[in-house]
Enzyme design. Structure first.
Site, short mmCIF file in Angstrom:
data_model
loop_
_atom_site.label_atom_id
_atom_site.label_comp_id
_atom_site.label_asym_id
_atom_site.label_seq_id
_atom_site.Cartn_x
_atom_site.Cartn_y
_atom_site.Cartn_z
CG ASP A 22 -2.30 0.60 0.89
OD1 ASP A 22 -2.31 1.79 0.52
OD2 ASP A 22 -3.34 -0.06 1.03
CB SER A 49 -9.20 0.61 -0.95
OG SER A 49 -8.63 0.82 -2.19
CG HIS A 99 -5.19 3.88 0.27
ND1 HIS A 99 -4.71 2.63 -0.03
CD2 HIS A 99 -6.45 3.93 -0.22
CE1 HIS A 99 -5.65 1.95 -0.68
NE2 HIS A 99 -6.72 2.72 -0.82
#
Ligand code: NAG
Ligand code: NAG
Ligand code: NAG
Ligand code: NAG
Ligand code: NAG
Ligand code: NAG
Ligand code: NAG
Ligand code: NAG
Ligand code: NAG
Length: 773
Positions: free
Chosen positions: A146, A551, A219
């Protein structure tokens, strides 16, 4: 709801949810990054490692190159494939193609992204079920590929965690604002991979992103804490969703591999870097991998995630990937390879609200808002046009700032869909109103960050009540209480409108997505240094953020896989996926089949796969549909992949295509209708008993009109744990002469359920038909 209204808004939202990327290229001339697959058995004897062989090969090219620029080696890959990546001119590439041992070479590609109440929504309990049985994921290592991690987040504290497993070979890298002391017994590895991006001219400096495993965007911090974050009390998003934040596997360890970097406006990653991250994760010894990103869905041997996941499969590593945010159209699945577990996104039973009171308690309604200020509006004038339709709809340039400054505006519901919801919001913002109440059924599609001014959306039925009140009262006033969190909302779960839908374009003979997990307004850890929410001329920061996307659903399943691995060390990745799929649930908290958020209509397995994941049940599925590595190779043969494609993808040349077979031993069934109104297909499957002792199961079929299903034999017996039994299932589809191909073929579905006789297990699989792409 009118579609005219829906699509502009969806577009507005997708800016936050889906990050497609441009491909800046400052690499000079015709030099590009290539990924090169090599046959290690062709390595000449003098070399002791394949890395030395590649370096030597590259330097021999530079001396014979005409343009004078030497090739640049980026990475040597050992696990995901045998080979390397390098920056080469066309002339260099041509030379490499002629070297003995060269198998394949293709240019690097760019990938894109696909964000707590969820443990409770998933039924996880401290004292019963899979949490205590799995020791909360103790000793399982989850590799997250990620955008990096914010190591100071409370979610990554290691209080009361036992020592790092001795088998762990990973490490924490030193880089910009990151060093080995940022790791602990929770965050046990952190590395970054940026050579591919740098070759494309991305200047990863502190102004954009950290040249280290530190997360700039948020994220990776969010996905990691969702999968395995430690317990944190009093987490919230500006007063919403307040509570204890905890990951799905709170005792599991996290290793971050960062190939995603923020550049200009979004996160980007190069295939060469993603392969390097996955290669390192395999080398380091992770048990589960979570990838909330995707590359364009090409043949599997040209897709870095499909290649890396195949290598992981061979090592027994479970790979969870996001299905993509390109829904709700058919054939929009990403990461659809059958050896990947592909996760769609669902809603949870939580929403954010504001209470509205008109006048002195003359009318009260509750609407939706995630406005991030603790605002209590009291008796503020509210404006509803002067009898002018376009004013009442808050059409572009219909309102006069003089009339509305300092007031709340009420905007009516637009039945004709002439004025889009996004246009209404823009008009309100333009006029400098204090806030607004919008009558619209679009509110549920809004992202928390869309609430950048104090407004509330109410459903059109309540909108009519407000409208009638406004018509009858002069100088009306409004009072509003924001920051209300509502639990137990119905129906939940629903399939998120953005969640990518099946079938999978590259391999439609396997149903995708596999399963649904929470992926809408998920609260998890965030980076504290970058604004999450612009309000007027300020930017707000938060340690926790509410984010939506596949996600976010992907790391939920990675966490559940970690729990299942902790309970069943001997289960293969296919067995873990089968256990999740056959125990998934189909009914929402309103007792109907899980619906689609955008239409409210019942969903199908092309929307939700086998259903919504149910971790406690998955711990004890009774039977599993297992798959061996060679079964996947037979499937690739069935897809007519060439020998060299299969070799590149699987890293082996020891196979034949004698048993080519599109009927993988998968826990779901899909029949593709290719330009016909009727077809028949015989599926052959093998079930493995994973419960103790002997057992007998009986088949129960649930089939819709137009689908006939015969199971032979209809009763199967297992002598003991790990014993196997075979069955055949013939599915005949006959849609009649009035069928409309696309509408009637897609998503017509039933179920095969094996019920244990005198036992508690039920093993259910969807059977669905779809048209060919
Ligand atoms: C790592 O960085 C922290 C500050 O972020 C510093 O206090 C510490 O001394 C550094 N450790 C090493 C080993 O460099
Ligand atoms: C990258 O950006 C930094 C900061 O803006 C600048 O100092 C540096 O010169 C840039 N490097 C390259 C190679 O462009
Ligand atoms: C109605 O709206 C239009 C703009 O759309 C405006 O020009 C006109 O003055 C308005 N009429 C009244 C009576 O307010
Ligand atoms: C409404 O407000 C205006 C301006 O503030 C005032 O002149 C008028 O008297 C008020 N009307 C009523 C019915 O209260
Ligand atoms: C593979 O090739 C065979 C023989 O040409 C053909 O019958 C079959 O339909 C092909 N399969 C797929 C999945 O395209
Ligand atoms: C090749 O595959 C066969 C059958 O799967 C196996 O028996 C044999 O050991 C393999 N050979 C090598 C060199 O891996
Ligand atoms: C399944 O069908 C095949 C023929 O299509 C048959 O040979 C086989 O015995 C059947 N297996 C079972 C378990 O019924
Ligand atoms: C299905 O049947 C209808 C009615 O006979 C016909 O119009 C249509 O072309 C058929 N579809 C296919 C794909 O054969
Ligand atoms: C559908 O049929 C066409 C023509 O027969 C063939 O080329 C294609 O591969 C088939 N598609 C699938 C998904 O089987």
């Amino acid at each position: 709801m009118s579609m005219a209204n829906f699509f502009p808004l969806k577009f507005l939202l997708s800016l936050f949810l889906l990050v497609w990327t441009a491909t800046p290229s400052s690499v000079s001339g015709d030099r590009k990054t290539y990924i090169i697959h090599m046959d290690k058995s062709a390595m000449p004897a003098p070399f002791s490692t394949h890395h030395d062989w590649y370096i030597s090969t590259l330097s021999s090219l530079s001396s014979s190159s005409s343009d004078g620029v030497a090739p640049t080696h980026l990475y040597t890959y050992t696990h995901v494939m045998d080979g390397f990546s390098a920056v080469l001119s066309q002339a260099h590439l041509d030379q490499i193609r002629n070297i003995p041992g060269h198998l394949d070479a293709y240019p690097d590609t760019i990938g894109h992204l696909h964000t707590t109440r969820t443990p409770k929504f998933l039924g996880l309990k401290k004292r019963a079920g899979i949490w205590p049985a799995a020791g909360f994921g103790n000793d399982i290592i989850i590799g997250v590929i990620d955008s990096g991690i914010w190591p100071e987040s409370e979610s990554f504290k290691d209080d009361n965690m036992p020592p790092v497993p001795a088998r762990w070979r990973g490490m924490c890298e030193v880089g910009t604002e990151f060093n080995t002391s940022h790791c602990n017994k929770k965050l046990i590895g952190a590395r970054s991979f940026s050579k591919g991006l740098k070759q494309r001219g991305f200047n990863i400096s502190k102004t954009d992103d950290y040249d280290s495993p530190r997360d700039f965007y948020g994220h990776g911090t969010h996905t990691s804490s969702t999968a395995a974050g430690s317990r944190v009390q009093h987490a919230d998003y500006f007063g919403y969703a307040e509570g204890t934040a905890v990951g799905v596997a709170p005792m599991a360890r996290i290793a971050m591999y960062k190939p995603l970097f923020f550049h200009e406006t979004d996160l980007k990653s190069a295939a060469a870097d993603v392969l390097a991250g996955m290669d390192q994760a395999i080398e380091d010894g992770v048990d589960v991998m979570s990838l909330s990103l995707g590359f364009p869905e090409t043949v599997f041997d040209g897709n870095p995630i499909a290649i890396g996941a195949f290598a992981a499969l061979k090592k027994g590593i479970f790979v969870s990937c996001s299905a993509g945010n390109s829904g709700p159209g058919a054939y929009t699945i990403l990461n659809g390879a059958p050896w990947i577990t592909t996760i769609g996104a669902g809603t949870i039973d939580r929403d954010y609200a504001a209470h509205i009171t008109l006048g002195d308690n003359e009318l009260t309604v509750t609407g939706r808002s995630v406005y991030p200020e603790n605002l209590f509006v009291s008796h503020v004038p509210i404006y509803f046009g002067y009898g002018n339709q376009s004013e009442k709809l808050c059409a572009p340039h219909s309102l006069d700032p003089k009339d509305v400054a300092g007031k709340y505006i009420f905007c009516a519901f637009d039945y004709d869909g002439l004025v889009g919801f996004a246009q209404q919001l823009k008009e309100i913002f333009r006029t400098g109103a204090a806030g607004a109440i919008l009558s619209s059924d679009m509110g549920k599609f809004l992202d928390p960050t869309d609430f950048n001014m104090p407004y509330v959306t109410i459903n059109p039925k309540d909108g009519e009540l407000v409208k009638n009140y406004m018509m009858n009262v002069k100088n009306a006033t409004v009072s509003i209480k924001f920051q209300i969190t509502v639990l137990g909302t119905k129906p939940a779960p629903q399939v998120a409108f953005f969640s990518s839908r099946g079938p999978a374009l590259q391999s439609p003979y396997i149903l995708k997505p596999d399963i649904l997990a929470p992926g809408v307004d998920i609260l998890a850890s965030w980076v504290p240094n970058r604004d999450v929410q612009p309000i007027r001329d300020q930017y707000l920061l938060s340690n926790y953020a509410l984010i939506s996307g596949t996600s976010m659903s992907c790391p939920h399943v990675a966490g559940i896989a970690a729990l299942l691995k902790a309970v069943h060390r001997d289960w293969s990745s296919a067995a873990i996926r089968s256990a999740m799929m056959t125990t998934a649930y189909l009914y929402d908290n309103d007792n109907g089949i899980i619906t689609n958020m955008e239409t409210g209509a019942a969903g199908t397995p092309l929307d939700f796969g086998a259903g919504h994941v149910n971790p406690n049940k998955a711990m004890d599925p009774g039977l599993v549909y297992d798959i061996e590595v060679e079964d996947y190779i037979n499937y690739l043969c069935g897809l007519n992949y060439t020998g060299s494609q299969i070799r590149v993808l699987t890293g082996t040349s020891n196979f034949t295509c004698e048993h080519a077979n599109l009927d993988l031993n998968y826990p779901s069934f899909i029949v593709i209708l290719n330009n016909t109104n009727s077809t028949s297909f015989i599926f052959k499957r093998v079930l493995t008993n994973v419960a103790d002792g002997s057992s007998t199961y009986r088949a129960m079929v649930n089939a819709p009109e137009g689908m006939k299903v015969v199971v032979q034999p209809a009763t199967i017996s297992f002598a003991g744990k790990y014993s196997k039994a075979e069955f055949n299932m013939t599915v005949s589809i006959s849609l009649g002469t009035n069928a409309i191909p696309h509408d009637d073929y897609i998503g017509n579905f039933g179920f095969l359920s094996w019920y244990e006789i005198n036992g508690k297990h039920m093993v259910r699989s969807p059977i669905v038909s779809a048209f060919a792409p």
